[in-house]
Design a protein around this motif. Structure first.
Motif, PDB file in Angstrom:
ATOM      1  N   ARG A   1      -4.940 -21.546 -30.571  1.00 28.50           N
ATOM      2  CA  ARG A   1      -5.380 -22.108 -29.284  1.00 28.50           C
ATOM      3  C   ARG A   1      -6.865 -21.861 -29.070  1.00 28.50           C
ATOM      4  O   ARG A   1      -7.586 -22.733 -28.563  1.00 28.50           O
TER       5      ARG A   1
ATOM      6  N   ASP B   1     -10.196 -25.147  -8.103  1.00 33.25           N
ATOM      7  CA  ASP B   1      -9.299 -25.344  -9.244  1.00 33.25           C
ATOM      8  C   ASP B   1      -9.505 -24.176 -10.216  1.00 33.25           C
ATOM      9  O   ASP B   1     -10.397 -24.195 -11.062  1.00 33.25           O
ATOM     10  N   VAL B   2      -8.688 -23.161 -10.050  1.00 36.12           N
ATOM     11  CA  VAL B   2      -8.835 -21.945 -10.855  1.00 36.12           C
ATOM     12  C   VAL B   2      -8.604 -22.239 -12.335  1.00 36.12           C
ATOM     13  O   VAL B   2      -9.302 -21.697 -13.209  1.00 36.12           O
ATOM     14  N   ASP B   3      -7.633 -23.087 -12.632  1.00 35.84           N
ATOM     15  CA  ASP B   3      -7.348 -23.401 -14.038  1.00 35.84           C
ATOM     16  C   ASP B   3      -8.557 -24.055 -14.718  1.00 35.84           C
ATOM     17  O   ASP B   3      -8.888 -23.742 -15.867  1.00 35.84           O
ATOM     18  N   ALA B   4      -9.213 -24.981 -14.010  1.00 32.65           N
ATOM     19  CA  ALA B   4     -10.376 -25.663 -14.587  1.00 32.65           C
ATOM     20  C   ALA B   4     -11.522 -24.681 -14.812  1.00 32.65           C
ATOM     21  O   ALA B   4     -12.206 -24.720 -15.847  1.00 32.65           O
TER      22      ALA B   4
ATOM     23  N   ARG C   1      -8.330 -17.013 -20.753  1.00 27.21           N
ATOM     24  CA  ARG C   1      -6.992 -17.424 -21.158  1.00 27.21           C
ATOM     25  C   ARG C   1      -5.992 -17.086 -20.063  1.00 27.21           C
ATOM     26  O   ARG C   1      -5.895 -15.938 -19.623  1.00 27.21           O
ATOM     27  N   LEU C   2      -5.262 -18.075 -19.635  1.00 19.99           N
ATOM     28  CA  LEU C   2      -4.223 -17.893 -18.627  1.00 19.99           C
ATOM     29  C   LEU C   2      -2.857 -18.136 -19.251  1.00 19.99           C
ATOM     30  O   LEU C   2      -2.718 -18.919 -20.182  1.00 19.99           O
ATOM     31  N   ARG C   3      -1.860 -17.487 -18.731  1.00 21.86           N
ATOM     32  CA  ARG C   3      -0.490 -17.734 -19.186  1.00 21.86           C
ATOM     33  C   ARG C   3       0.423 -17.817 -17.974  1.00 21.86           C
ATOM     34  O   ARG C   3       0.154 -17.238 -16.913  1.00 21.86           O
ATOM     35  N   VAL C   4       1.500 -18.521 -18.138  1.00 23.02           N
ATOM     36  CA  VAL C   4       2.469 -18.720 -17.063  1.00 23.02           C
ATOM     37  C   VAL C   4       3.430 -17.545 -17.058  1.00 23.02           C
ATOM     38  O   VAL C   4       4.060 -17.235 -18.085  1.00 23.02           O
TER      39      VAL C   4
ATOM     40  N   ALA D   1     -11.245 -21.427 -15.238  1.00 26.37           N
ATOM     41  CA  ALA D   1     -10.861 -20.518 -16.321  1.00 26.37           C
ATOM     42  C   ALA D   1     -11.057 -21.180 -17.679  1.00 26.37           C
ATOM     43  O   ALA D   1     -11.547 -20.547 -18.626  1.00 26.37           O
ATOM     44  N   GLU D   2     -10.700 -22.441 -17.793  1.00 31.46           N
ATOM     45  CA  GLU D   2     -10.885 -23.136 -19.064  1.00 31.46           C
ATOM     46  C   GLU D   2     -12.362 -23.290 -19.403  1.00 31.46           C
ATOM     47  O   GLU D   2     -12.773 -23.136 -20.559  1.00 31.46           O
TER      48      GLU D   2
ATOM     49  N   GLN E   1     -17.683 -14.062 -17.254  1.00 35.23           N
ATOM     50  CA  GLN E   1     -16.359 -14.296 -16.663  1.00 35.23           C
ATOM     51  C   GLN E   1     -16.192 -13.527 -15.358  1.00 35.23           C
ATOM     52  O   GLN E   1     -15.567 -14.019 -14.413  1.00 35.23           O
TER      53      GLN E   1
END
Length: 484
Positions: A465, A430-433, A441-444, A435-436, A405
């Protein structure tokens, strides 16, 4: 009662009756005659008796190699009455029993996840929660273990569907169908099941039958029965002969030498009785001539031939074949040479691949033939069906994961800088992609605007999750392997 209140109550009652009737028309209903076959237990006993009459010694230890060859030939031709009993007899071999448990229970003992399907989050979430409650009725761990055992030994496993009513839903309960009551019809290109009503054509996924198969065509050719039927008999015969050899040669003969002139004397008889009590009943008296040198003497007569080594070698060879056939390799159990640790790790990797393949086969068969019907019966939409997934993915090395990571974060930073360097203003990483993909794990931080409908997925705990994410990665990985 007030007339207006009475009229209002009457109107409400009529409206409620109409609403109830309308819901019955709109809600998908299971036909009154589901056509689910009736399992008759004594059929198995009748089939066994009939098979034993046609093929003496089928389910006994005294089978001959020629009998086993005929049984395997009939199995390859699509006749399973005798081969199913031979498959049951394989468990008498402790090595086969242990290897089957290692492979099958390794899947069933892995984390189990109800993975919501695709679609409206609220509806698929409700379907997943309902399936979580219904799953022990549909196919618990004991049923899944029987299915996997049939897949490995016979190459397929057929289950009858008995529809029951529970918790306000129609629930398909799976019961394994013993292959002694099954054959393959080459003219109709389908399995034929022997039921209480006679022979019935098997249509997988029709709400009556569920077929788990290791191949699309002739799945019985993939069962280990074909290659372990003779191996099991050879091991049993070698073990039997070795026990007989040990019985005859394990106790040495005690030879007592006495002078010939004193062979019948009372002193000799007393000495013989004392030695027999001291040793065993395998004691003999050997008279010797009176030549001035004759005396009393004790000898042990033992066999010197190494014949028992042949039994040991044969049994070890059969054990290796069992490990290769069921677990894919014997490196983790048989290799004692240099590099045994690396070989063991390779063997464990092969076993892991087989477990993942078995788990994926279970997941897809359950989804296609059971859960889509379950969702259609109870929710009116087959596409709302969840996935029932045994996830045998081994636990991650947390230190290795942290390093990966960290490297992924550095990669994102480098690419962001490279895009700015080349003047890319319309695209970004695309940071979210990422990270997945790397399990971050990301949170808003800022709460998003409230939707009109509640999102039940937000109520999931981090553990749930994480289990869903692992199951999705497992299914995606297996789909990629199958496509390749």
């Amino acid at each position: 009662m007030n007339p207006f209140a009475r009229a209002y109550s009457y109107v409400r009652g009529v409206a409620a009756r109409f609403a109830k009737a309308a819901s019955r028309l709109v809600r998908p209903r299971l036909p009154a005659d589901t056509g689910a076959p009736v399992v008759v237990v004594h059929r198995l006993g009748e089939a066994k008796k009939k098979t034993d009459q046609l093929r003496p010694g089928t389910a006994a230890w005294d089978r001959t190699f020629e009998t086993v060859k005929r049984i395997i030939s009939a199995h390859e031709a699509g006749e399973f009455a005798a081969s199913a009993l031979l498959a049951d007899a394989l468990d008498r071999n402790p090595r086969i029993h242990g290897a089957l448990n290692n492979r099958c229970l390794g899947v069933v003992g892995s984390p189990f996840t109800i993975l919501p399907g695709l679609g409206h989050k609220q509806r698929v979430g409700a379907a997943a929660k309902a399936l979580d409650a219904d799953w022990p009725t549909i196919a618990g761990e004991e049923t899944a273990s029987e299915i996997l055992r049939g897949l490995v030994t016979m190459g397929f496993c057929l289950c009858a569907v008995n529809v029951v009513r529970g918790r306000g839903r129609w629930i398909p309960r799976l019961t394994t169908w013993h292959p002694t009551n099954l054959r393959y019809d080459w003219d109709r290109q389908c399995f034929i099941a022997l039921t209480a009503q006679g022979e019935v054509e098997v249509v997988p996924g029709d709400g009556r039958w569920v077929l788990f198969s290791a191949a699309r065509s002739r799945p019985w050719m993939r069962g280990v029965l074909r290659c372990l039927g003779l191996v099991g008999e050879a091991r049993a015969a070698a073990l039997r002969d070795w026990n007989r050899w040990s019985e005859k040669h394990g106790l040495p003969i005690v030879e007592l030498q006495v002078p010939d002139s004193k062979a019948e004397s009372d002193d000799t008889q007393v000495w013989f009785d004392q030695m027999r009590d001291l040793a065993t009943d395998t004691t003999i008296v050997s008279p010797q001539g009176d030549d001035g040198k004759a005396s009393y003497k004790v000898n042990l007569i033992e066999p010197k031939d190494p014949a028992h080594e042949g039994f040991k070698t044969l049994i070890e060879r059969q054990d290796g074949d069992v490990s290769i056939a069921i677990e894919g390799s014997n490196l983790s159990t048989e290799n004692a040479s240099v590099g045994a640790k690396a070989s063991a790790q390779t063997g464990i990797g092969v076993k892991q691949d087989l477990r993942e393949a078995d788990a994926y086969l279970l997941a897809t068969a359950f989804y296609d033939q059971v859960l889509r019907l379950w969702a259609l019966w109870n929710f009116g939409d087959a596409d709302l069906a969840p996935w029932a997934v045994y996830d045998p993915t081994p636990p991650e090395d947390l230190a290795k994961r942290a390093a990966t990571q960290t490297a992924a974060a550095g990669m994102v930073t480098a690419w962001q800088a490279a895009l700015k360097t080349f003047g890319e203003q319309t695209r970004e990483v695309d940071v979210d992609a990422v990270a997945e993909e790397y399990g971050v794990r990301l949170r808003v931080v800022a709460a998003p605007p409230a939707d009109d409908e509640a999102d039940e997925a937000d109520d999931e705990t981090p553990e749930v999750r994480a289990a869903h994410a692992s199951a999705r990665r497992f299914l995606h990985r297996q789909r990629y392997r199958m496509a390749a």
